[in-house]
Structures are given as C-alpha cells and as structure tokens.
Design an enzyme around this catalytic site. Sequence first.
Site, PDB file in Angstrom:
ATOM      1  N   ASP A  67       0.786  -1.208   0.113  1.00 12.27           N
ATOM      2  CA  ASP A  67      -0.068  -0.168   0.138  1.00 12.27           C
ATOM      3  C   ASP A  67       0.824   1.334  -0.077  1.00 12.27           C
ATOM      4  O   ASP A  67       1.911   1.146   0.060  1.00 12.27           O
ATOM      5  CB  ASP A  67      -0.888   0.061   1.246  1.00 12.27           C
ATOM      6  CG  ASP A  67      -0.197  -0.506   2.550  1.00 12.27           C
ATOM      7  OD1 ASP A  67       1.148  -0.442   2.786  1.00 12.27           O
ATOM      8  OD2 ASP A  67      -0.773  -0.723   3.304  1.00 12.27           O
ATOM      9  N   ASN A 136      -6.946  -2.793  14.585  1.00 15.38           N
ATOM     10  CA  ASN A 136      -8.442  -2.845  14.209  1.00 15.38           C
ATOM     11  C   ASN A 136      -8.673  -4.078  13.373  1.00 15.38           C
ATOM     12  O   ASN A 136      -9.519  -4.317  12.998  1.00 15.38           O
ATOM     13  CB  ASN A 136      -9.078  -1.673  13.688  1.00 15.38           C
ATOM     14  CG  ASN A 136      -8.351  -1.259  12.493  1.00 15.38           C
ATOM     15  OD1 ASN A 136      -7.404  -2.233  11.856  1.00 15.38           O
ATOM     16  ND2 ASN A 136      -8.775  -0.195  11.724  1.00 15.38           N
ATOM     17  N   HIS A 138      -7.062  -4.626  10.401  1.00 14.79           N
ATOM     18  CA  HIS A 138      -6.701  -4.318   9.061  1.00 14.79           C
ATOM     19  C   HIS A 138      -5.643  -5.232   8.804  1.00 14.79           C
ATOM     20  O   HIS A 138      -4.806  -5.676   9.273  1.00 14.79           O
ATOM     21  CB  HIS A 138      -6.884  -2.985   8.671  1.00 14.79           C
ATOM     22  CG  HIS A 138      -5.524  -2.321   9.172  1.00 14.79           C
ATOM     23  ND1 HIS A 138      -5.481  -0.814   9.191  1.00 14.79           N
ATOM     24  CD2 HIS A 138      -4.289  -2.622   9.393  1.00 14.79           C
ATOM     25  CE1 HIS A 138      -4.306  -0.485   9.494  1.00 14.79           C
ATOM     26  NE2 HIS A 138      -3.472  -1.586   9.612  1.00 14.79           N
ATOM     27  N   GLU A 143      -9.541  -1.816   5.695  1.00 13.95           N
ATOM     28  CA  GLU A 143     -10.061  -1.340   6.938  1.00 13.95           C
ATOM     29  C   GLU A 143     -11.403  -2.468   7.242  1.00 13.95           C
ATOM     30  O   GLU A 143     -12.022  -2.959   6.395  1.00 13.95           O
ATOM     31  CB  GLU A 143     -10.444  -0.058   7.110  1.00 13.95           C
ATOM     32  CG  GLU A 143      -9.083   0.861   6.932  1.00 13.95           C
ATOM     33  CD  GLU A 143      -8.060   1.057   8.073  1.00 13.95           C
ATOM     34  OE1 GLU A 143      -8.081   0.216   8.903  1.00 13.95           O
ATOM     35  OE2 GLU A 143      -7.581   1.919   8.272  1.00 13.95           O
TER      36      GLU A 143
HETATM   37  P1  PGA Z   1       2.303  -1.648  12.682  1.00 15.77           P
HETATM   38  O1  PGA Z   1       0.973  -1.708  11.759  1.00 15.77           O
HETATM   39  O2  PGA Z   1       3.366  -2.461  12.146  1.00 15.77           O
HETATM   40  O3  PGA Z   1       2.783  -0.158  12.697  1.00 15.77           O
HETATM   41  O4  PGA Z   1       1.825  -1.817  13.901  1.00 15.77           O
HETATM   42  C1  PGA Z   1       0.418  -2.769  11.316  1.00 15.77           C
HETATM   43  C2  PGA Z   1      -0.282  -2.827  10.237  1.00 15.77           C
HETATM   44  O5  PGA Z   1      -0.960  -1.571  10.189  1.00 15.77           O
HETATM   45  O6  PGA Z   1      -0.492  -3.492   9.197  1.00 15.77           O
END
Ligand code: PGA
Length: 251
Positions: A67, A136, A138, A143
């Site tokens: 992404d 959350n 994702h 999301e």
């Molecule tokens: P993070 O994010 O590694 O910064 O905790 C994980 C993600 O959003 O996939």
Amino acid sequence: MEVIQVDNYSAMSEKAARMIEEQICKNDRSILGLATGSTPLGLYEKLIEGHKTCGVSYKNVQSINLDEYLGLDKNHPGSYHTFMYENLFKEIDISMEHVYIPNSKPLSAGEECQRYDQVIERIGPIDLQILGIGSNGHIGFNEPGSDPNSTTHVVELAASTRKDNAHFFDSIEEVPTHAVTMGIKSILKSARILVLASGKRKAEAVKRLLNKDLSESFPASHLWNHEDVTLIVDTDAYKLVSQKGSEDLAR
Ligand code: PGA
C-alpha cells in the site's frame, strides 16, 4: 494456519528473516510482498544483516508493496516509498527497477489502482507475502468492512489507523486520510503468507484472529480462507489468546 510463538520482537524478526532468506535460497527470483509499519522494521534490519554478513543477494528478487498513502510526495519522510528505501532497499542489492509500490500522487487514483493490479498480474503471483496486522484487524489498508473480493482500491483510513500511524508524522493532522491498498483478494492470491504480530497493542487483534472471529468487520479473519498462512506472534501479542483457543488450534 500455523502459529509460531516466540518470546519477543527480536525473536519474531529473526524467525521471519530466516523464512524470507530460505525462500530466496530456494528461488533467487522470488517475488516478495512487502509491508510497512513498525512491525517489519526489525525483520528488515535482520535482512540487511544477512545481506551484509552472509551475502544473501536480492539482485534477482522483485518486491511488491501492499500500500501507499495518497497525496504525499513520494519523497515525503512519511511516504511508504521513503520508508522502504530508508529501511531496506538502500541497504541491500535489490534493483529499484524490481520494486513496485503504488504511486502516491497519481493523476487518477482509479487508473493507478488498475495499473497496480496489472503489475501484480504481470509480476506475480507473490511467493511470500509479509503482513502486519492493524490493532483494528486491518491487513494492508483493508479496514474493517472491506470487501473480501477487492483488488487494488482507494480506502479512507480508519481514525484508529491514522492515530496508530501518527508517530511516523509530526502530528496526526499530517497523516493522510486516504491510501491505495492491495485488496484482500489480491493478498490471498499470494502462494504463502507470513503474518507478524508483536506487543500488547496487538493482543486483541491476535485473540480475534485465533478465536476465528470470522467477519467483514475483522479483515484479518479472511486469512482463514488461505491454506498456507503462518503467524509469528510474540508473548505479549499472544497473551489474550485463551487456553481453549490454543487447544482448538492444535487440533
Ligand atoms: P504496525 O502496523 O506494524 O505499525 O503496528 C501494522 C499494520 O498496520 O499492518
């Protein structure tokens, strides 16, 4: 889903790095699916170490990132182009021509999504996809509520995601509101998927994943539809998984 429990972040990063290196050893033309965020930073450090001390070469490897934020300049310190270059690519021998990340400032976001799908189609399938998991649930920037049949698309970031990622920016206002992400369907096309989870902040998401909370409100649960997923999870991230949950997993 294979679940590998390790003591801490360093052990998680080490284990993940060895799995990637084994993949490259098996096929030096491997296609890696790469992720950004805090979780893979330790993994990338170990890969750099492996490259510098053991000569693991990325010369023929190609990488496809999950992404990118929309609206940031490619060279902005918070962009995923910058993240990947600073934390991995500039330290290994991968050719920048073999690196694919969605364009952060396309003339048309819709056309950019189509272009990226064509890239995945042409270069892929991804041999090994690395994934973090959002607090959350994702995956990529898919999301809660994301369509499981989605390919690359534009998303509006959840407030919790912008908050989680604010530490990469000077303030939360600077975190973009939208991003382009590979869709759940595209992610699930990868031959193998390696999910990393570390720290208390991920404990709830890991619990939901391992308790098979199968719902569109928890995007990571779609990983149960893939037959070759490995989760490497450290003690802090595993701590809410009930005893019953782990017995079920063992069956
Ligand atoms: P993070 O994010 O590694 O910064 O905790 C994980 C993600 O959003 O996939």
